[in-house]
Enzyme design. Structure first.
Site, PDB file in Angstrom:
ATOM      1  N   ASP A 192      -5.528   8.807  10.047  1.00 14.64           N
ATOM      2  CA  ASP A 192      -4.143   8.440  10.292  1.00 14.64           C
ATOM      3  C   ASP A 192      -3.678   8.856  11.678  1.00 14.64           C
ATOM      4  O   ASP A 192      -3.985   9.947  12.161  1.00 14.64           O
ATOM      5  CB  ASP A 192      -3.232   9.092   9.248  1.00 14.64           C
ATOM      6  CG  ASP A 192      -3.513   8.601   7.840  1.00 14.64           C
ATOM      7  OD1 ASP A 192      -4.035   7.480   7.721  1.00 14.64           O
ATOM      8  OD2 ASP A 192      -3.224   9.328   6.882  1.00 14.64           O
ATOM      9  N   GLU A 200       0.868  -1.179   0.000  1.00 14.18           N
ATOM     10  CA  GLU A 200       0.000   0.000   0.000  1.00 14.18           C
ATOM     11  C   GLU A 200       0.904   1.227   0.000  1.00 14.18           C
ATOM     12  O   GLU A 200       1.824   1.322   0.818  1.00 14.18           O
ATOM     13  CB  GLU A 200      -0.899   0.026   1.238  1.00 14.18           C
ATOM     14  CG  GLU A 200      -1.944  -1.059   1.280  1.00 14.18           C
ATOM     15  CD  GLU A 200      -2.756  -1.008   2.567  1.00 14.18           C
ATOM     16  OE1 GLU A 200      -2.543  -0.073   3.374  1.00 14.18           O
ATOM     17  OE2 GLU A 200      -3.577  -1.903   2.783  1.00 14.18           O
TER      18      GLU A 200
END
EC number: 4.2.1.20
Length: 280
Positions: free
Chosen positions: A62, A51
């Protein structure tokens, strides 16, 4: 939809009787040349799928490590076009390792969704994970991506109940990414027994592989999660290894690539320790 590199890789590791090891890097952290070197090193160290994070200024899902990586990349001038350039360069030497772009819709919208799908496919991208684009907006990007032969990978979470799950799984392809904890990336360690129950529940709704991420940091955790999941995703720990190797100005050092290689090799051994019966 024709078979993709992601489909082939998950089928191959299943035939080996083990889960896939999915790794995450932020494109351009701390600079494009280092990212390219890391991309080349990951498969050799044991990564099955990569990824590649598309840096964005407001990454709501995040945790601190990935946020910091994105800021370093943006400060260094990383853009969506430069991210695609990295994939294009990687494909000159590796035509088999699947690459999934992960990030947020804003940069893609600015680029133009149709143009992005064409450009991503041409660069050698295999799949997309766009964390802030719900199934209700499939016309925006998901359906054009599928039509172009790109897998569209959706997130399921502990709060995705049986009523919502079929909607989440509609038009999902490649694999399902199960977020093992409530919260941001890297914020807590997953509970392997609860993850196993969640994976079983998702599998009752789809034949797709289920990969589990968020919070996996050690080989032992990877083995425990991989005992039930079809894939184990590690992101924050790898991104933190990059950060720990940088100099005082945030630049790459001679230790950067070896540090990531060592961690990924250790984690890969954990993933490969999670054996399961091979279907006849």
């Amino acid at each position: 939809m024709t078979e993709t590199r992601i489909d082939r890789r998950f089928a191959a590791v299943k035939a080996e009787g083990r889960p896939a090891f999915v790794t995450f890097l932020t494109a351009g952290d701390p600079d494009p040349a280092t990212t390219l070197a890391l991309l080349a090193a990951l498969p050799k160290a044991g990564a099955d799928v990569i990824e590649l994070g598309m840096p964005f200024s407001d990454p709501m899902a995040d945790g601190p490590a990935v946020q910091a990586a994105g800021l370093r990349a943006l400060k260094g001038g990383m853009t969506l076009n430069k991210t695609l350039d990295l994939v294009r360069e990687f494909r000159k030497t590796d035509d088999v390792t699947p690459i999934v772009l992960m990030g947020y819709y804003n940069p893609i919208y600015s680029h133009g969704s149709e143009a992005f799908v064409v450009d991503a496919k041409a660069a050698g991208v295999d799949g997309l994970i766009i964390v802030d684009l719900p199934p209700e907006a499939d016309d925006e990007l998901c359906l054009p991506a599928l039509k172009a032969g790109l897998n569209f990978i959706r997130l399921a979470t502990p709060t995705t109940d049986d009523k919502r799950l079929p909607t989440v799984l509609t038009n999902t392809s490649g694999f399902v990414y199960y977020v093992s904890i409530n919260g941001i990336t890297g914020s807590a360690a997953p509970d392997a027994s609860r993850v196993a129950e969640a994976v079983d529940r998702i599998k009752r709704h789809t034949p797709l592989p289920v990969a589990v991420g968020f919070g996996v940091r050690t080989a032992e955790q990877a083995a425990a999660i991989g005992a039930n999941a079809d894939g184990v995703v590690v992101g924050s720990a790898i991104v933190q290894a990059v950060a720990n190797s940088l100099d005082a100005e945030g630049r790459a050092t001679a230790a950067t690539v070896p540090a990531v290689e060592a961690l990924v090799s250790t984690l890969a051994r954990g993933v490969r320790a999670a054996r399961r019966p091979v279907a006849a």
